[in-house]
Design an enzyme around this catalytic site. Structure first.
Site, PDB file in Angstrom:
ATOM      1  N   ASP A  45       0.973  -1.022   0.610  1.00  0.00           N
ATOM      2  CA  ASP A  45       0.070   0.414   0.018  1.00  0.00           C
ATOM      3  C   ASP A  45       0.634   1.266   0.025  1.00  0.00           C
ATOM      4  O   ASP A  45       1.863   1.530   1.332  1.00  0.00           O
ATOM      5  CB  ASP A  45      -0.939   0.249   0.978  1.00  0.00           C
ATOM      6  CG  ASP A  45      -1.945   1.000   1.442  1.00  0.00           C
ATOM      7  OD1 ASP A  45      -2.013   1.995   0.464  1.00  0.00           O
ATOM      8  OD2 ASP A  45      -2.261   1.419   2.580  1.00  0.00           O
ATOM      9  N   ASN A  58      -6.893  12.341 -11.400  1.00  0.00           N
ATOM     10  CA  ASN A  58      -7.939  13.154 -12.676  1.00  0.00           C
ATOM     11  C   ASN A  58      -7.339  13.798 -12.176  1.00  0.00           C
ATOM     12  O   ASN A  58      -7.155  15.110 -11.503  1.00  0.00           O
ATOM     13  CB  ASN A  58      -9.228  11.830 -12.412  1.00  0.00           C
ATOM     14  CG  ASN A  58      -9.895  12.811 -11.031  1.00  0.00           C
ATOM     15  OD1 ASN A  58     -10.277  13.865 -10.919  1.00  0.00           O
ATOM     16  ND2 ASN A  58     -10.142  12.001  -9.765  1.00  0.00           N
ATOM     17  N   GLY A  61      -9.786   4.079  -6.232  1.00  0.00           N
ATOM     18  CA  GLY A  61      -8.491   3.857  -5.893  1.00  0.00           C
ATOM     19  C   GLY A  61      -7.086   3.947  -5.299  1.00  0.00           C
ATOM     20  O   GLY A  61      -7.853   4.398  -4.123  1.00  0.00           O
ATOM     21  N   VAL A  62      -6.214   4.535  -5.540  1.00  0.00           N
ATOM     22  CA  VAL A  62      -5.351   4.643  -5.368  1.00  0.00           C
ATOM     23  C   VAL A  62      -5.520   6.319  -4.761  1.00  0.00           C
ATOM     24  O   VAL A  62      -5.253   6.508  -3.706  1.00  0.00           O
ATOM     25  CB  VAL A  62      -3.950   4.267  -5.391  1.00  0.00           C
ATOM     26  CG1 VAL A  62      -3.774   5.722  -6.996  1.00  0.00           C
ATOM     27  CG2 VAL A  62      -2.904   4.625  -4.167  1.00  0.00           C
ATOM     28  N   ASP A  63      -6.078   6.748  -5.517  1.00  0.00           N
ATOM     29  CA  ASP A  63      -6.494   8.412  -5.143  1.00  0.00           C
ATOM     30  C   ASP A  63      -7.261   8.145  -4.177  1.00  0.00           C
ATOM     31  O   ASP A  63      -6.976   9.175  -3.432  1.00  0.00           O
ATOM     32  CB  ASP A  63      -6.860   8.382  -6.455  1.00  0.00           C
ATOM     33  CG  ASP A  63      -6.977  10.640  -5.671  1.00  0.00           C
ATOM     34  OD1 ASP A  63      -6.582  10.915  -5.660  1.00  0.00           O
ATOM     35  OD2 ASP A  63      -8.244  10.810  -7.126  1.00  0.00           O
ATOM     36  N   SER A  68      -2.646   4.530 -13.919  1.00  0.00           N
ATOM     37  CA  SER A  68      -3.419   4.588 -15.080  1.00  0.00           C
ATOM     38  C   SER A  68      -3.550   2.751 -15.580  1.00  0.00           C
ATOM     39  O   SER A  68      -5.019   2.370 -16.467  1.00  0.00           O
ATOM     40  CB  SER A  68      -2.894   5.053 -16.153  1.00  0.00           C
ATOM     41  OG  SER A  68      -3.130   6.232 -17.158  1.00  0.00           O
ATOM     42  N   TYR A 103      -8.209   3.418 -15.042  1.00  0.00           N
ATOM     43  CA  TYR A 103      -7.913   3.840 -16.515  1.00  0.00           C
ATOM     44  C   TYR A 103      -7.688   3.194 -17.646  1.00  0.00           C
ATOM     45  O   TYR A 103      -7.076   3.114 -18.306  1.00  0.00           O
ATOM     46  CB  TYR A 103      -6.935   5.140 -16.542  1.00  0.00           C
ATOM     47  CG  TYR A 103      -7.364   6.067 -16.121  1.00  0.00           C
ATOM     48  CD1 TYR A 103      -9.103   7.050 -15.738  1.00  0.00           C
ATOM     49  CD2 TYR A 103      -6.373   7.849 -15.796  1.00  0.00           C
ATOM     50  CE1 TYR A 103      -9.607   7.859 -15.440  1.00  0.00           C
ATOM     51  CE2 TYR A 103      -6.899   8.534 -15.518  1.00  0.00           C
ATOM     52  CZ  TYR A 103      -8.341   9.082 -14.723  1.00  0.00           C
ATOM     53  OH  TYR A 103      -8.976   9.787 -14.733  1.00  0.00           O
TER      54      TYR A 103
HETATM   55  N1  AR6 Z   1      -1.323   1.585  -2.979  1.00  0.00           N
HETATM   56  C1  AR6 Z   1      -0.562   1.139  -4.335  1.00  0.00           C
HETATM   57  N2  AR6 Z   1      -0.913   1.241  -5.485  1.00  0.00           N
HETATM   58  C2  AR6 Z   1      -2.263   1.064  -5.469  1.00  0.00           C
HETATM   59  C3  AR6 Z   1      -3.238   1.045  -3.604  1.00  0.00           C
HETATM   60  C4  AR6 Z   1      -2.650   1.862  -2.841  1.00  0.00           C
HETATM   61  N3  AR6 Z   1      -3.287   2.062  -1.717  1.00  0.00           N
HETATM   62  N4  AR6 Z   1      -4.051   1.319  -4.747  1.00  0.00           N
HETATM   63  C5  AR6 Z   1      -4.471   0.460  -5.602  1.00  0.00           C
HETATM   64  N5  AR6 Z   1      -3.539   0.543  -6.417  1.00  0.00           N
HETATM   65  P1  AR6 Z   1      -5.787   3.212  -9.790  1.00  0.00           P
HETATM   66  P2  AR6 Z   1      -5.954   4.730 -12.684  1.00  0.00           P
HETATM   67  C6  AR6 Z   1      -3.473   0.436  -8.064  1.00  0.00           C
HETATM   68  O1  AR6 Z   1      -7.451   3.273  -9.927  1.00  0.00           O
HETATM   69  O2  AR6 Z   1      -5.618   3.634 -13.440  1.00  0.00           O
HETATM   70  C7  AR6 Z   1      -9.113   7.471  -9.332  1.00  0.00           C
HETATM   71  O3  AR6 Z   1     -10.642   7.259  -9.600  1.00  0.00           O
HETATM   72  C8  AR6 Z   1      -4.302  -0.195  -8.479  1.00  0.00           C
HETATM   73  O4  AR6 Z   1      -4.114  -1.550  -8.482  1.00  0.00           O
HETATM   74  O5  AR6 Z   1      -5.743   4.418  -8.335  1.00  0.00           O
HETATM   75  O6  AR6 Z   1      -4.373   6.150 -12.834  1.00  0.00           O
HETATM   76  C9  AR6 Z   1      -8.865   8.632 -10.027  1.00  0.00           C
HETATM   77  O7  AR6 Z   1      -9.309   9.629  -9.203  1.00  0.00           O
HETATM   78  C10 AR6 Z   1      -3.735  -0.089  -9.749  1.00  0.00           C
HETATM   79  O8  AR6 Z   1      -2.335  -1.171 -10.312  1.00  0.00           O
HETATM   80  O9  AR6 Z   1      -5.986   4.576 -10.410  1.00  0.00           O
HETATM   81  C11 AR6 Z   1      -8.814   8.648 -11.412  1.00  0.00           C
HETATM   82  O10 AR6 Z   1      -9.831   8.883 -11.713  1.00  0.00           O
HETATM   83  C12 AR6 Z   1      -2.944   1.954 -10.128  1.00  0.00           C
HETATM   84  O11 AR6 Z   1      -3.032   1.974  -7.853  1.00  0.00           O
HETATM   85  C13 AR6 Z   1      -8.216   6.950 -11.671  1.00  0.00           C
HETATM   86  O12 AR6 Z   1      -8.868   6.564 -10.420  1.00  0.00           O
HETATM   87  C14 AR6 Z   1      -3.777   2.720 -10.359  1.00  0.00           C
HETATM   88  O13 AR6 Z   1      -4.437   2.359  -9.996  1.00  0.00           O
HETATM   89  C15 AR6 Z   1      -7.116   7.208 -12.299  1.00  0.00           C
HETATM   90  O14 AR6 Z   1      -6.767   5.329 -12.929  1.00  0.00           O
END
Ligand code: AR6
Length: 175
Positions: free
Chosen positions: A11, A25, A33-35, A122, A126
């Site tokens: 994490d 975003n 997600g991570v955000d 992404s 995404y």
């Molecule tokens: N620590 C590390 N990696 C993580 C965590 C964490 N706590 N949680 C998820 N991931 P994503 P995107 C991974 O969807 O595709 C949001 O709503 C996850 O498994 O977080 O760039 C934003 O506001 C994946 O491999 O980001 C945008 O609208 C990676 O992080 C949109 O999502 C990225 O997944 C961005 O989408």
């Protein structure tokens, strides 16, 4: 070069690096997600900082990055970057993803920070194919590090096993 890049599974909100990168975003107003995880762990100070950025410069275009305080996180600062939404590969996704990594590194370097942790930008909501995204991440970061002393250390923080394996394989190929 290889010694300056590491892969960890876990994490990103727990990372004690100077900076962690958020896959945000363009609105900078949070999301899933991570955000979502970063905003939850950082608390309201992070949202306030993001709102200030919005007031000063508006939205953050895809491929660009901004830096803020880190609120309650162990990191000292958060870089928020916006990766591309995957469409069909013909919408400049690769260039935009590379830009997101490079512009994030530039902010880390410009602010004198020594270590940074990246998520796999992404590759979640995404929809960017993970193997292609990992290759862009590793190539962009290793290229940047050959030309800059900072950051000294870069961590790729993978949440899932597929990304962890992909990054480990790519790093093993670096000289
Ligand atoms: N620590 C590390 N990696 C993580 C965590 C964490 N706590 N949680 C998820 N991931 P994503 P995107 C991974 O969807 O595709 C949001 O709503 C996850 O498994 O977080 O760039 C934003 O506001 C994946 O491999 O980001 C945008 O609208 C990676 O992080 C949109 O999502 C990225 O997944 C961005 O989408």
């Amino acid at each position: 070069m290889k010694s300056r890049i590491e892969v960890v599974q876990g994490d990103i909100t727990r990372m004690t690096t100077d900076v962690i990168v958020n896959a945000a975003n363009s609105s900078l107003m949070g999301g899933g997600g991570v955000d979502g995880a970063i905003h939850r762990a950082a608390g309201p100070a992070l949202m306030e900082a993001c709102m200030q950025v919005r007031q000063q410069q508006g939205t953050c275009p895809t491929g660009h990055a901004v830096i803020t305080v880190a609120g309650n996180l162990p990191a000292k600062a958060v870089v928020h970057t916006v990766g591309p939404v995957w469409r069909d590969g013909d919408a400049h996704e690769a260039q935009l993803l590379s830009d997101a990594y490079r512009n994030s590194l530039q902010l880390v370097c410009d602010n004198g920070y020594k270590s940074v942790a990246f998520p796999a930008i992404s590759t979640g909501i995404y929809g960017y194919p993970k193997p292609a995204a990992a290759e862009i991440a590793v190539n962009t970061v290793s290229d940047y590090l050959t030309r800059h002393a900072l950051p000294e250390q870069v961590y790729f923080v993978c949440y899932d096993e597929e990304n962890t394996r992909l990054y480990q394989r790519l790093l093993a190929q670096l000289s």
